[in-house]
Design a protein around this motif. Structure first.
Motif, mmCIF file in Angstrom:
data_model
loop_
_atom_site.group_PDB
_atom_site.id
_atom_site.type_symbol
_atom_site.label_atom_id
_atom_site.label_comp_id
_atom_site.label_asym_id
_atom_site.label_seq_id
_atom_site.Cartn_x
_atom_site.Cartn_y
_atom_site.Cartn_z
ATOM 1 N N VAL A 125 0.848 -1.186 0.000
ATOM 2 C CA VAL A 125 0.000 0.000 0.000
ATOM 3 C C VAL A 125 0.885 1.239 0.000
ATOM 4 O O VAL A 125 1.725 1.410 0.888
ATOM 5 C CB VAL A 125 -0.948 0.017 1.219
ATOM 6 N N LEU A 126 0.707 2.082 -1.007
ATOM 7 C CA LEU A 126 1.475 3.320 -1.133
ATOM 8 C C LEU A 126 0.557 4.529 -1.011
ATOM 9 O O LEU A 126 -0.529 4.542 -1.591
ATOM 10 C CB LEU A 126 2.183 3.395 -2.490
ATOM 11 N N THR A 127 1.006 5.512 -0.255
ATOM 12 C CA THR A 127 0.383 6.827 -0.240
ATOM 13 C C THR A 127 1.487 7.856 -0.466
ATOM 14 O O THR A 127 2.666 7.496 -0.591
ATOM 15 C CB THR A 127 -0.330 7.102 1.088
ATOM 16 N N ARG A 128 1.099 9.123 -0.516
ATOM 17 C CA ARG A 128 2.100 10.158 -0.744
ATOM 18 C C ARG A 128 3.206 10.113 0.315
ATOM 19 O O ARG A 128 4.381 10.356 0.014
ATOM 20 C CB ARG A 128 1.413 11.529 -0.742
ATOM 21 N N ASP A 129 2.864 9.749 1.548
ATOM 22 C CA ASP A 129 3.822 9.851 2.645
ATOM 23 C C ASP A 129 4.235 8.522 3.260
ATOM 24 O O ASP A 129 4.995 8.508 4.232
ATOM 25 C CB ASP A 129 3.228 10.732 3.757
ATOM 26 N N ASP A 130 3.750 7.392 2.704
ATOM 27 C CA ASP A 130 4.019 6.132 3.409
ATOM 28 C C ASP A 130 4.021 4.967 2.422
ATOM 29 O O ASP A 130 3.476 5.055 1.317
ATOM 30 C CB ASP A 130 2.949 5.897 4.481
ATOM 31 N N HIS B 93 -13.314 -8.368 2.877
ATOM 32 C CA HIS B 93 -12.830 -7.057 3.324
ATOM 33 C C HIS B 93 -11.792 -7.228 4.425
ATOM 34 O O HIS B 93 -10.717 -6.614 4.398
ATOM 35 C CB HIS B 93 -14.017 -6.221 3.805
ATOM 36 N N ARG B 94 -12.096 -8.088 5.387
ATOM 37 C CA ARG B 94 -11.154 -8.321 6.495
ATOM 38 C C ARG B 94 -9.851 -8.940 5.983
ATOM 39 O O ARG B 94 -8.761 -8.531 6.389
ATOM 40 C CB ARG B 94 -11.783 -9.245 7.546
ATOM 41 N N ASP B 95 -9.972 -9.936 5.104
ATOM 42 C CA ASP B 95 -8.798 -10.675 4.655
ATOM 43 C C ASP B 95 -7.890 -9.857 3.741
ATOM 44 O O ASP B 95 -6.669 -10.029 3.748
ATOM 45 C CB ASP B 95 -9.230 -11.946 3.920
ATOM 46 N N ALA C 60 -5.336 -2.519 6.079
ATOM 47 C CA ALA C 60 -4.681 -1.528 5.225
ATOM 48 C C ALA C 60 -5.519 -0.261 5.097
ATOM 49 O O ALA C 60 -4.997 0.858 5.188
ATOM 50 C CB ALA C 60 -4.421 -2.129 3.846
ATOM 51 N N LEU C 61 -6.827 -0.394 4.899
ATOM 52 C CA LEU C 61 -7.670 0.788 4.739
ATOM 53 C C LEU C 61 -7.793 1.572 6.049
ATOM 54 O O LEU C 61 -7.864 2.804 6.047
ATOM 55 C CB LEU C 61 -9.059 0.394 4.232
ATOM 56 N N SER C 62 -7.805 0.853 7.168
ATOM 57 C CA SER C 62 -7.902 1.561 8.451
ATOM 58 C C SER C 62 -6.641 2.368 8.746
ATOM 59 O O SER C 62 -6.691 3.336 9.523
ATOM 60 C CB SER C 62 -8.158 0.558 9.580
ATOM 61 N N GLN D 45 -8.005 11.662 4.578
ATOM 62 C CA GLN D 45 -8.354 12.370 3.350
ATOM 63 C C GLN D 45 -8.347 11.483 2.120
ATOM 64 O O GLN D 45 -8.787 11.905 1.041
ATOM 65 C CB GLN D 45 -7.407 13.558 3.116
ATOM 66 N N VAL D 46 -7.867 10.241 2.223
ATOM 67 C CA VAL D 46 -7.821 9.359 1.055
ATOM 68 C C VAL D 46 -9.225 8.912 0.677
ATOM 69 O O VAL D 46 -9.936 8.317 1.483
ATOM 70 C CB VAL D 46 -6.925 8.130 1.326
#
Length: 939
Positions: A560-565, A603-605, A610-612, A617-618
């Motif tokens: 999982v990639l975001t702008r900061d992580d 969803h759990r698996d 990752a989403l939590s 703001q994502v």
């Protein structure tokens, strides 16, 4: 894998013999047969048959030598002796074959010349002299044509298929085998059928179709077992054992199959297969037994001097000794690599390099292991780049993808407990995974895929155009009424023959095209570059699901990639997810909400943790699926029974790779206001069935039978609503006007959206037959806008193609490459975004969903945002998930293809404002005039 591709001495002998093995009980009987019938080749073939049965190779050679001593010009005996010498690994076979071939050719004995040259070509191939082998096959083909013998020609084409496989040109090998299939079955010679099974099995194997390969080898083995041919039967038995390992069977079962192959080989005196089976056993046994099998395999190979067995033996010894004698282990694998390079075998260089890399991970140091692993990837991709046809390239490459997963897991040190890799290792792992994803699509984006730029002139291009017209004619016959089963089967065979020829011509064009010659490794983005390309409200989720890759080192994981992580998470394995997704999708058909429990579990698996962890703001997700996840409607997942599905929480787009997403997101020009082209309810040639059922129709189809499909009345209303939403300039082509010819002749790049509301065909067995069903529009069209035609359309990266049709986002999944189907074809044509469906759409529900979708798109929304709002509205009306969850955005979901749409009302608004201001001004002027008149009157 190359081990089984050599197909062994047995096959050369069978190819070189016009008759089945002589039914001899001893070499004395062979002598008697020669005395009775000295002019029949069967008499001399008896010596090889008996030697293969009894192992008396030396005595068979001595007796044939005695015959030649008395009659030096007896070239029938010379060919038989050459075959015996091939089986003994003797170089003497070459001059014997050459002398016989020359003599037969001079005498005009074309059949005998063919058999001699086939035997010689096999011998040369086994020595790695492929140019010489190819030349002999060409000479054999000429002699076969002069003989006008249909079976003889089939024998030569079958051997040419084997040669193509040896040279890693698997697509050509498969096409040649398909070409001769009608001559071989059901009434062809049994020995030719056996050879065909063997070569077809390997072609399927090389293309990743392992189950099909296993089936062909089983059929070959049973045919030989029934004939009591243990020498021959050992070949498919060994291949079955080898494939068992690739299919992930447990070690004990693989050991059992390898030992069975070894027993048959020893009983039949087949030393080549004995060497191969011992090589297999060296990978499923342990300790001294493992080392002994490997050493014995290499010893036999050195005696036989066969390139394939030498390669296997060297690899086996190297792998077995790495923990007890690393120095000798590396000496043997380096010897194997050098041998493969001398013979120009890119496939063996890749296999040897892969073994060396795994050995280095065992012995260390880590830096050298990484360097050797990257060198192995380069060697693997050299094999890939030999394939001009994109589908063959994808299938060939998919058989290697296990090492990419394995290397990525090693780099991350994933062991099921540690999921916090160093950033440098994560960056390397990301690049490794990206190297095996969507590569043929990246070739197309690079302009390297030759099929998209085929030369419009020249004899090959002209022949291809003629073949395409023949394909149209055959498909029109298949689609017409009254075709009985027998005629239909014959017509399907004719279609397959033409498709084979078209692919062969496409290959020839590709090889002559500079863009294919320049095929190269594209640049793959770093972790830093990908993160910089993401907006603060955006996250990229990339799944890795190794499955049946023959390695125990690879773990399933999610990046999982975001702008900061950048974070890594464990996920279930592919087999578990495949079962869960099949169950989940099956529940949608009930249309009663019972899929909720499965949606929560997935969803759990997959994404729960990752989403939590994402920043609040994502609200945009870019998902890179893998394996069975290509068929998962991510938007239907939810965290709780009453919680919103992901489709309401995020704008979701699906992409085949992070590299492709980056190119689409960075390379698409700003959208300008452009109209839409809507193709709705085409009048397909199949017509409407006589007893059309009442109720909503699915926008689906199949070519299994004549396509007799009814109209889609809601599709026309869908088209009209699109025009209302997107305004002037848009065009609707419906019914008889929605033709294949018009689509091909229209400058499509001037439209912001291409919308197809039609029946579609998705063919998982023959992907190139997948099509959108249109009206023909000309006598030389069949109404099937197929993949081979879609890829040659001229589309733009800021265009959206919307496929309101059955399974338009689906197709056959090729490991690493992704889904090969209609959506992929539009990407290859240049489009940056495709909106499609994972399952069949009901006509009325599709119309309602797209009416809302285009209303938001017409207001300037992006494709991802428009789909989210449309799905939100359908959910609020109580529509079942089956009616909205299957629609997905593929590619760049941030495109607003009609971004200027809101401004089209500005001229009217400005005019209205000016009119209002004018009215106000006139009224004020009148009031002033009245006041002035009143003041003057008072004065």
């Amino acid at each position: 894998m190359r081990a089984v591709r050599r197909f062994l001495v047995l096959l050369a002998v069978l190819s070189a013999a016009p008759l089945e093995h002589a039914a001899a009980t001893g070499l004395d009987q062979c002598d008697a047969r020669v005395t009775r019938a000295p002019d029949e080749y069967r008499s001399y073939a008896c010596y090889w048959s008996e030697a293969a049965r009894s192992g008396q190779w030396h005595e068979a050679a001595r007796r044939l030598d005695a015959i030649l001593a008395v009659s030096p010009s007896n070239h029938l005996a010379g060919v038989a002796l050459a075959q015996v010498e091939v089986s003994r690994g003797r170089d003497r076979a070459e001059p014997l074959f050459r002398a016989a071939a020359a003599a037969f050719g001079s005498a005009g004995e074309w059949s005998s010349e063919v058999y001699a040259r086939l035997g010689l070509a096999f011998f040369l191939g086994e020595r790695g002299r492929w140019d010489d082998a190819r030349a002999e096959l060409e000479r054999a083909a000429g002699a076969a044509e002069r003989s006008a013998d249909r079976i003889l020609i089939a024998r030569v084409l079958t051997r040419q298929a084997s040669q193509a496989n040896r040279e890693e040109d698997f697509g050509r090998g498969l096409r040649l085998l398909r070409t001769v299939e009608p001559d071989v079955f059901p009434d062809g010679p049994r020995d030719l059928q056996q050879i065909w099974f063997s070569y077809m099995a390997y072609s399927c194997w090389a293309l990743g179709r392992l189950e099909d390969a296993l089936d062909y080898y089983d059929r070959e083995a049973e045919l030989l077992r029934a004939r009591g041919a243990a020498f021959d039967e050992a070949v498919p038995r060994r291949n079955i054992a080898f494939i068992a390992g690739r299919l992930g069977l447990d070690r004990e079962r693989r050991k059992e199959l390898a030992r069975a192959a070894l027993d048959v080989a020893v009983a039949g005196g087949n030393r080549v297969i004995e060497s191969s089976a011992r090589y297999d056993l060296s990978f499923v046994t342990e300790g001294e037994e493992r080392i002994e099998h490997a050493r014995r395999s290499l010893e036999i190979a050195r005696e036989l001097k066969t390139f394939a067995n030498l390669q296997m033996g060297l690899r086996g010894v190297a792998a077995s000794l790495i923990e007890v004698d690393p120095e000798q282990a590396f000496e043997r694998i380096e010897e194997a690599i050098a041998l493969a390079r001398r013979h120009g075998s890119s496939g063996d260089v890749a296999r040897d390099s892969l073994i060396r890399a795994r050995m280095r991970w065992t012995s260390g140091p880590r830096d050298e292991a990484i360097a050797d692993s990257l060198a192995a990837l380069n060697a693997i991709e050299a094999v890939r780049n030999l394939q001009p046809d994109s589908n063959v390239r994808a299938r060939t490459f998919s058989t290697w993808r296990g090492f990419y997963y394995e290397l990525a897991s090693r780099l991350l040190s994933l062991d099921g407990t540690s999921w916090t890799p160093a950033s440098d290792d994560l960056d390397r792992a990301l690049r490794v995974i990206e190297r095996q994803r969507a590569r043929t699509l990246l070739d197309a984006l690079d302009g390297a895929r030759a099929a998209g730029v085929l030369a419009p002139v020249g004899p090959v291009a002209q022949r291809r155009a003629a073949v395409l017209l023949e394909i149209v004619d055959v498909q029109r016959r298949l689609l017409g009424p009254g075709l009985v089963d027998a005629a239909r089967d014959a017509t399907l065979l004719e279609l397959e023959r033409l498709e084979t020829e078209e692919a062969e011509l496409r290959d020839e064009l590709a090889r002559s095209d500079a863009s294919f010659a320049a095929l190269r490794q594209p640049g793959f983005p770093s972790l830093e570059r990908l993160r910089a390309a993401l907006d603060t409200d955006q996250a990229l989720l990339s799944f890795q699901l190794p499955a049946g890759m023959g390695s125990d080192e690879a773990e399933p994981w999610l990046l999982v990639l975001t702008r900061d992580d950048a974070r890594v998470y464990p996920v279930p394995d592919a087999a578990t997810l495949d079962h869960a997704i099949r169950l989940f999708r099956g529940l949608f058909d009930r249309r009663d909400g019972t899929e909720t429990g499965a949606a929560m579990q997935l969803h759990r698996d997959l994404v729960g943790t990752a989403l939590s962890d994402l920043p609040q703001q994502v609200d945009r997700l870019v998902v890179v699926p893998d394996g069975p996840l290509h068929f998962l409607p991510f938007g239907a997942l939810r965290a709780a029974p009453t919680g919103d599905p992901l489709a309401l929480l995020y704008r979701i787009s699906i992409v085949p790779s992070a590299t492709a997403w980056l190119r689409w997101s960075e390379g698409a020009p700003p959208a300008t206001e452009r109209p839409a082209l809507v193709i709705a309810d085409p009048r397909f040639v199949g017509g409407e069935p006589r007893d059309a059922p009442e109720g909503p129709r699915e926008r689906s189809s199949s070519l299994a039978r004549s396509l007799r499909l009814g109209p889609l009345p809601h599709a026309r209303e869908e088209g009209r609503s699109i025009l209302r939403s997107l305004g002037s300039g848009s065009r609707l082509l419906a019914g008889e006007q929605a033709t294949e010819r018009r689509i091909k002749q229209t400058p499509l790049a001037r439209f912001g959206v291409l919308h197809f509301a039609a029946h579609a065909l998705v063919d998982d067995v023959h992907p190139d037959r997948s099509a959108i069903l249109l009206a023909p529009g000309a006598d030389d069209e069949d109404g099937l806008l197929q993949i081979r035609e879609i890829v040659e359309l001229d589309l733009a990266a800021d265009q959206a193609v919307v496929l309101s049709a059955c399974r338009s986002a689906s197709g056959v999944v090729i490991g690493g490459e992704g889904v090969l189907g209609l959506a992929r074809a539009f990407f290859q044509a240049g489009a940056g975004t495709v909106v499609g469906s994972l399952w069949p759409l009901r006509d009325d529900e599709a119309a309602a969903l797209f009416e809302s979708f285009y209303r938001h798109l017409g207001r300037g929304a992006t494709l991802g945002a428009a789909l989210r709002e449309a799905q939100r509205e359908r959910i609020r009306t109580g529509a079942p998930a089956a009616s909205w969850a299957g629609l997905v955005v593929l590619g760049n979901g941030d495109v607003a293809p009609v971004r200027g749409a809101p401004r089209r009302w500005l001229p009217l608004a400005a005019a209205a404002l000016l009119l209002a201001l004018g009215v106000v001004a006139v009224r004020r002027w009148r009031r002033r005039r009245s006041r002035d008149a009143y003041s003057a009157a008072r004065v």
